[in-house]
Every structure is written in structure tokens, then in C-alpha cells.
Design a protein around this motif. Structure first.
Motif: not given
Length: 75
Positions: A48-57
Motif C-alpha cells: 500500500r502506498f500513500a498515493q496510488g493504488d495498492p499492488i498485489n504480488v
């Protein structure tokens, strides 16, 4: 010998940058995993990022020292 440190304020990832995690370099250590999570299995991590969408890995679970390094033995 390298020293590990918890990143209290997280990791700064500049816009459009790529960050790689690997044994012996920057990596994520996970604690409190369910007992069914065993070396060789895969788990889904969500960044999860302060800005932008989460990234699943999807990540491969490795046992301490499995990469040929004994650096993390005893953690």
C-alpha cells in the motif's frame, strides 16, 4: 556484515520507480504467519502506498538460509 533495520516510516518509492526485493539485499521479513505457510508455498502480499493504488504480488516463501546465505539464521 550487513545490519537489518525496521523502516518505521516505510520505504520511499519514487513515482514510476521499480523496487526489487531479494535475499541478501532489500527484502521483506514477515512475522506471525499462519502455521500452514510453509517454505515452497506462495502467498499474496499487498503493498500500500500513500498515493496510488495498492499492488498485489505473489511471493515464494523461503526458509531462513534457503538462498544459500546464513545471514538471517536465528531470526
Amino acid at each position: 556484515m550487513m545490519e537489518m533495520a525496521h523502516l518505521d516510516k516505510g520505504l520511499v518509492v519514487p513515482a514510476n520507480a521499480t523496487i526489487s526485493f531479494a535475499p541478501g539485499t532489500m527484502h521483506a521479513m514477515l512475522f506471525g504467519l499462519a502455521p500452514e505457510v510453509k517454505p515452497g508455498s506462495k502467498i499474496l502480499l499487498t503493498f500500500r502506498f500513500a498515493q496510488g493504488d495498492p499492488i498485489n504480488v505473489e511471493a515464494l516463501v523461503k526458509a531462513p538460509g534457503e538462498d544459500g546465505s546464513s545471514e538471517h539464521m536465528g531470526h
